[in-house]
Design an enzyme around this catalytic site. Structure first.
Site, PDB file in Angstrom:
ATOM      1  N   GLY A   1       0.785  -1.225   0.000  1.00 23.11           N
ATOM      2  CA  GLY A   1       0.000   0.000   0.000  1.00 23.11           C
ATOM      3  C   GLY A   1       0.819   1.277   0.000  1.00 23.11           C
TER       4      GLY A   1
ATOM      5  N   GLY B   1       2.718   2.537   2.338  1.00 26.66           N
ATOM      6  CA  GLY B   1       4.077   2.355   2.833  1.00 26.66           C
ATOM      7  C   GLY B   1       5.015   1.867   1.742  1.00 26.66           C
TER       8      GLY B   1
ATOM      9  N   TYR C   1     -11.479   3.436  14.589  1.00 26.22           N
ATOM     10  CA  TYR C   1     -10.554   3.889  13.544  1.00 26.22           C
ATOM     11  C   TYR C   1     -10.594   5.405  13.390  1.00 26.22           C
ATOM     12  CZ  TYR C   1      -8.369   4.539   8.987  1.00 26.22           C
ATOM     13  OH  TYR C   1      -7.548   4.965   7.963  1.00 26.22           O
TER      14      TYR C   1
ATOM     15  N   LYS D   1      -7.489   8.145  14.098  1.00 26.60           N
ATOM     16  CA  LYS D   1      -6.949   9.030  13.066  1.00 26.60           C
ATOM     17  C   LYS D   1      -7.133  10.501  13.440  1.00 26.60           C
ATOM     18  CE  LYS D   1      -5.210   5.893  10.548  1.00 26.60           C
ATOM     19  NZ  LYS D   1      -3.722   5.762  10.476  1.00 26.60           N
TER      20      LYS D   1
END
Length: 261
Positions: A17, A19, A156, A160
């Protein structure tokens, strides 16, 4: 401006992805790499390709960052190999999806530990190196989910939001100390993210490529910005909460993310 050549970037969640896209982009800029993820086989394959193609040094560290003590173990391994980190990219993270009480409590705890605790601990561990030469950088991967609560992805979205707030605070603390800090807020991206989540219903809007997200992030870092929302459509969606009540926005988000079954 940020100079990448002959520096070393540490990337967590580097095996796929965003990264992985960071790894390709930075290697092309002649930046040496420390790749961190759980999947050692994928990291080694990636490291071999990047080192051969771009003639950079690539170190692989296979580690589960969600477990206690992971940040210190990672710091020890980097120091053992006499490496200095110039650019830290905290990308590792995952999401859970569904009614809060129906999602595994253990899995949600791991989500908090990786998305928040590991990011904070790793940042703290490497800050002395990043500050030493007054030319370091940090990119923390947040999300457009940070800009409003996210029903069915409650943990989630909250993690974030933390990453965005934490990163902007560090940006303000360090902007006159030679350290660039950026919160990267991508929207839906063409990665395995939604496979891990377990539902494409959590995807909102068109998906960007990881390369587009990374290019936007690096340009924003070079300009010294505190955060970047990747993509015009994502930027506009993130601004909606400024003009309507939280109750109204929550109603829209709940209907959008509601499980179809």
């Amino acid at each position: 401006m940020f100079i990448y050549s002959n520096k070393t970037a540490l990337i967590t969640g580097a095996s796929s992805g965003i990264g992985e896209a960071f790894a390709y982009s930075l290697a092309a800029k002649k930046c040496n790499l420390i790749l961190v993820a759980r999947n050692e086989a994928k990291l080694k394959t990636l490291a071999t390709e990047l080192s051969v193609t771009h003639k950079v040094k690539v170190i692989v560290i296979a580690q589960d960052l969600s477990v206690p003590g992971a940040s210190q173990a990672l710091l020890h391994e980097v120091q053992k190999q006499h490496l200095k980190v110039d650019l830290l990219i905290n990308n590792a993270g995952f999401a859970t999806y569904g009614y809060f009480e129906q999602v595994s409590g253990k899995r949600q705890h791991e989500e908090v530990m990786l998305n928040i605790a590991a990011l904070v601990d790793i940042t703290h561990a490497f800050m002395p190196d990043l500050l030493r030469n007054r030319d370091g950088g940090i990119i923390n991967v947040s999300s457009t989910a940070a800009f409003q609560p996210d029903p069915y992805m409650a943990v989630y979205g909250a993690t974030k939001a933390f990453v965005l707030s934490f990163s902007e605070a560090l940006w303000a603390e360090n902007r006159k100390r030679g350290l660039k800090v950026l919160a990267l807020c991508p929207g839906a991206t063409e990665t395995s993210f939604f496979d891990v989540v377990g539902s494409s219903e959590a995807s909102v809007g068109s998906r960007q490529s990881p390369n587009t997200v990374v290019n936007n992030a690096l340009r924003a870092l070079e300009k010294g910005r505190s955060h970047i929302i990747s993509g015009c459509q994502n930027y506009l969606v993130a601004q909606v909460s400024r003009f309507f009540s939280r109750r109204f926005i929550l109603g829209i988000v709940e209907r959008t993310l509601r499980p179809r079954n």
